[in-house]
Design a protein around this motif. Sequence first.
Motif, PDB file in Angstrom:
ATOM      1  N   MET A   1       0.817  -1.136  -0.095  1.00  0.00           N
ATOM      2  CA  MET A   1      -0.070   0.031  -0.058  1.00  0.00           C
ATOM      3  C   MET A   1       0.297   1.375  -0.501  1.00  0.00           C
ATOM      4  SD  MET A   1      -3.345   1.272   0.024  1.00  0.00           S
ATOM      5  CE  MET A   1      -3.951  -0.876   0.367  1.00  0.00           C
ATOM      6  N   ALA A   2       0.578   2.491  -0.965  1.00  0.00           N
ATOM      7  CA  ALA A   2       1.512   3.344  -0.879  1.00  0.00           C
ATOM      8  C   ALA A   2       0.679   4.341   0.335  1.00  0.00           C
ATOM      9  CB  ALA A   2       0.887   4.050  -2.079  1.00  0.00           C
ATOM     10  N   ALA A   3       2.304   4.834   0.493  1.00  0.00           N
ATOM     11  CA  ALA A   3       1.541   6.012   1.688  1.00  0.00           C
ATOM     12  C   ALA A   3       1.233   7.105   1.027  1.00  0.00           C
ATOM     13  CB  ALA A   3       3.270   5.925   2.992  1.00  0.00           C
ATOM     14  N   PRO A   4       0.840   7.431   2.176  1.00  0.00           N
ATOM     15  CA  PRO A   4      -0.103   9.588   1.885  1.00  0.00           C
ATOM     16  C   PRO A   4       1.013  10.244   1.582  1.00  0.00           C
ATOM     17  CG  PRO A   4      -0.038   9.273   4.290  1.00  0.00           C
ATOM     18  CD  PRO A   4      -0.302   7.445   3.177  1.00  0.00           C
ATOM     19  N   ARG A   5       1.634  11.303   0.980  1.00  0.00           N
ATOM     20  CA  ARG A   5       2.674  12.072   1.021  1.00  0.00           C
ATOM     21  C   ARG A   5       1.381  13.540   1.315  1.00  0.00           C
ATOM     22  NH1 ARG A   5       1.770  11.520  -4.788  1.00  0.00           N
ATOM     23  NH2 ARG A   5       1.706  13.394  -5.991  1.00  0.00           N
ATOM     24  N   ALA A   6       2.043  14.741   2.325  1.00  0.00           N
ATOM     25  CA  ALA A   6       1.733  15.809   1.589  1.00  0.00           C
ATOM     26  C   ALA A   6       1.362  16.446   1.129  1.00  0.00           C
ATOM     27  CB  ALA A   6       2.460  16.569   3.212  1.00  0.00           C
ATOM     28  N   ALA A  13      -2.186  13.505  -1.439  1.00  0.00           N
ATOM     29  CA  ALA A  13      -1.875  12.382  -2.535  1.00  0.00           C
ATOM     30  C   ALA A  13      -1.709  11.477  -2.467  1.00  0.00           C
ATOM     31  CB  ALA A  13      -1.222  13.372  -3.907  1.00  0.00           C
ATOM     32  N   TYR A  14      -2.308  10.047  -3.137  1.00  0.00           N
ATOM     33  CA  TYR A  14      -1.501   8.952  -2.999  1.00  0.00           C
ATOM     34  C   TYR A  14      -0.866   7.747  -3.765  1.00  0.00           C
ATOM     35  CZ  TYR A  14      -4.043   8.778   1.671  1.00  0.00           C
ATOM     36  OH  TYR A  14      -4.697   9.034   3.067  1.00  0.00           O
ATOM     37  N   GLU A  15      -0.068   7.916  -4.068  1.00  0.00           N
ATOM     38  CA  GLU A  15       0.627   7.026  -5.137  1.00  0.00           C
ATOM     39  C   GLU A  15       0.044   5.745  -5.471  1.00  0.00           C
ATOM     40  OE1 GLU A  15       4.969   7.437  -4.341  1.00  0.00           O
ATOM     41  OE2 GLU A  15       4.828   9.699  -4.448  1.00  0.00           O
ATOM     42  N   THR A  16      -1.374   5.160  -5.227  1.00  0.00           N
ATOM     43  CA  THR A  16      -1.638   3.521  -5.520  1.00  0.00           C
ATOM     44  C   THR A  16      -2.712   3.971  -6.964  1.00  0.00           C
ATOM     45  OG1 THR A  16      -2.087   2.239  -4.301  1.00  0.00           O
ATOM     46  CG2 THR A  16      -3.392   3.886  -4.087  1.00  0.00           C
ATOM     47  N   ARG A  17      -3.129   3.171  -7.570  1.00  0.00           N
ATOM     48  CA  ARG A  17      -4.354   2.942  -7.923  1.00  0.00           C
ATOM     49  C   ARG A  17      -5.991   2.676  -7.487  1.00  0.00           C
ATOM     50  NH1 ARG A  17      -4.204   1.089 -14.536  1.00  0.00           N
ATOM     51  NH2 ARG A  17      -6.184   1.590 -14.742  1.00  0.00           N
ATOM     52  N   PHE A  18      -6.555   3.428  -8.095  1.00  0.00           N
ATOM     53  CA  PHE A  18      -7.815   3.371  -7.236  1.00  0.00           C
ATOM     54  C   PHE A  18      -8.666   3.007  -8.496  1.00  0.00           C
ATOM     55  CE2 PHE A  18      -6.388   6.728  -4.617  1.00  0.00           C
ATOM     56  CZ  PHE A  18      -6.656   6.333  -3.086  1.00  0.00           C
ATOM     57  N   GLY A  19      -9.664   1.730  -7.816  1.00  0.00           N
ATOM     58  CA  GLY A  19     -10.627   1.648  -8.874  1.00  0.00           C
ATOM     59  C   GLY A  19     -10.681  -0.018  -9.167  1.00  0.00           C
ATOM     60  N   ALA A  20     -10.288  -0.637 -10.363  1.00  0.00           N
ATOM     61  CA  ALA A  20     -10.249  -2.006 -10.909  1.00  0.00           C
ATOM     62  C   ALA A  20      -9.013  -1.869 -11.378  1.00  0.00           C
ATOM     63  CB  ALA A  20     -11.592  -2.196 -11.499  1.00  0.00           C
ATOM     64  N   VAL A  21      -8.123  -2.952 -11.390  1.00  0.00           N
ATOM     65  CA  VAL A  21      -6.826  -3.324 -12.046  1.00  0.00           C
ATOM     66  C   VAL A  21      -7.482  -4.924 -12.254  1.00  0.00           C
ATOM     67  CG1 VAL A  21      -4.884  -3.595 -11.839  1.00  0.00           C
ATOM     68  CG2 VAL A  21      -6.516  -1.722 -10.528  1.00  0.00           C
ATOM     69  N   GLY A  26      -7.205 -14.612 -14.504  1.00  0.00           N
ATOM     70  CA  GLY A  26      -9.180 -13.677 -14.180  1.00  0.00           C
ATOM     71  C   GLY A  26      -9.061 -13.340 -13.337  1.00  0.00           C
ATOM     72  N   SER A  27      -8.964 -12.721 -11.990  1.00  0.00           N
ATOM     73  CA  SER A  27      -8.879 -11.812 -10.625  1.00  0.00           C
ATOM     74  C   SER A  27      -9.273 -10.324 -11.705  1.00  0.00           C
ATOM     75  CB  SER A  27      -8.140 -12.090  -9.365  1.00  0.00           C
ATOM     76  OG  SER A  27      -8.558 -13.382  -9.648  1.00  0.00           O
ATOM     77  N   THR A  28      -9.711  -9.767 -10.377  1.00  0.00           N
ATOM     78  CA  THR A  28      -9.382  -8.272 -10.785  1.00  0.00           C
ATOM     79  C   THR A  28      -9.261  -7.929  -9.138  1.00  0.00           C
ATOM     80  OG1 THR A  28     -10.948  -7.949 -11.932  1.00  0.00           O
ATOM     81  CG2 THR A  28     -10.615  -6.342 -11.097  1.00  0.00           C
ATOM     82  N   LYS A  29      -8.379  -6.624  -9.118  1.00  0.00           N
ATOM     83  CA  LYS A  29      -8.735  -5.644  -7.485  1.00  0.00           C
ATOM     84  C   LYS A  29      -8.947  -4.433  -7.466  1.00  0.00           C
ATOM     85  CE  LYS A  29      -5.110  -4.264  -3.849  1.00  0.00           C
ATOM     86  NZ  LYS A  29      -3.263  -4.570  -4.053  1.00  0.00           N
ATOM     87  N   PHE A  30      -9.782  -4.452  -6.758  1.00  0.00           N
ATOM     88  CA  PHE A  30     -10.594  -2.967  -6.203  1.00  0.00           C
ATOM     89  C   PHE A  30      -9.750  -2.520  -5.324  1.00  0.00           C
ATOM     90  CE2 PHE A  30     -13.443  -6.145  -8.534  1.00  0.00           C
ATOM     91  CZ  PHE A  30     -13.464  -5.815  -9.176  1.00  0.00           C
ATOM     92  N   THR A  31     -10.250  -0.842  -5.303  1.00  0.00           N
ATOM     93  CA  THR A  31      -9.547  -0.508  -4.464  1.00  0.00           C
ATOM     94  C   THR A  31     -10.013   1.228  -3.893  1.00  0.00           C
ATOM     95  OG1 THR A  31      -7.360  -1.150  -5.112  1.00  0.00           O
ATOM     96  CG2 THR A  31      -7.149   0.664  -3.568  1.00  0.00           C
ATOM     97  N   PHE A  32     -10.261   1.320  -2.897  1.00  0.00           N
ATOM     98  CA  PHE A  32     -11.865   2.615  -3.635  1.00  0.00           C
ATOM     99  C   PHE A  32     -11.679   3.567  -1.968  1.00  0.00           C
ATOM    100  CE2 PHE A  32     -15.608   3.832  -1.103  1.00  0.00           C
ATOM    101  CZ  PHE A  32     -16.291   5.126  -2.247  1.00  0.00           C
ATOM    102  N   TRP A  33     -10.972   4.806  -1.563  1.00  0.00           N
ATOM    103  CA  TRP A  33     -10.542   5.374  -0.711  1.00  0.00           C
ATOM    104  C   TRP A  33     -11.868   6.047   0.263  1.00  0.00           C
ATOM    105  CZ3 TRP A  33     -10.423  11.318  -0.183  1.00  0.00           C
ATOM    106  CH2 TRP A  33      -9.272  11.387   0.848  1.00  0.00           C
TER     107      TRP A  33
END
Length: 75
Positions: A1-6, A13-21, A26-33
């Motif tokens: 998990m990416a750490a927040p930066r001020a 801001a977060y250095e990660t991808r939100f949504g579906a990847v 055949g799996s999908t990773k979902f990330t939601f803030w």
Amino acid sequence: MAAPRAEAAGGFAYETRFGAVMLEGGSTKFTFWAPGCDSVRLEIEGAEPVPMRRGEAGIFTAEAKVGAGARYKYR
């Protein structure tokens, strides 16, 4: 998990991808803030809800066996 930066404006801001990847196999990773939520579930059309894991700073993640074009929502 990416750490927040001020940010200069006092936000974060977060250095990660939100949504579906899409993942291999055949799996999908979902990330939601959702920093104000204690729990979130992933609802994929035609499937049982999937509880999401809460991580640092309210970033929730889940993986599901679903491909491109699946309809989903967070609740």
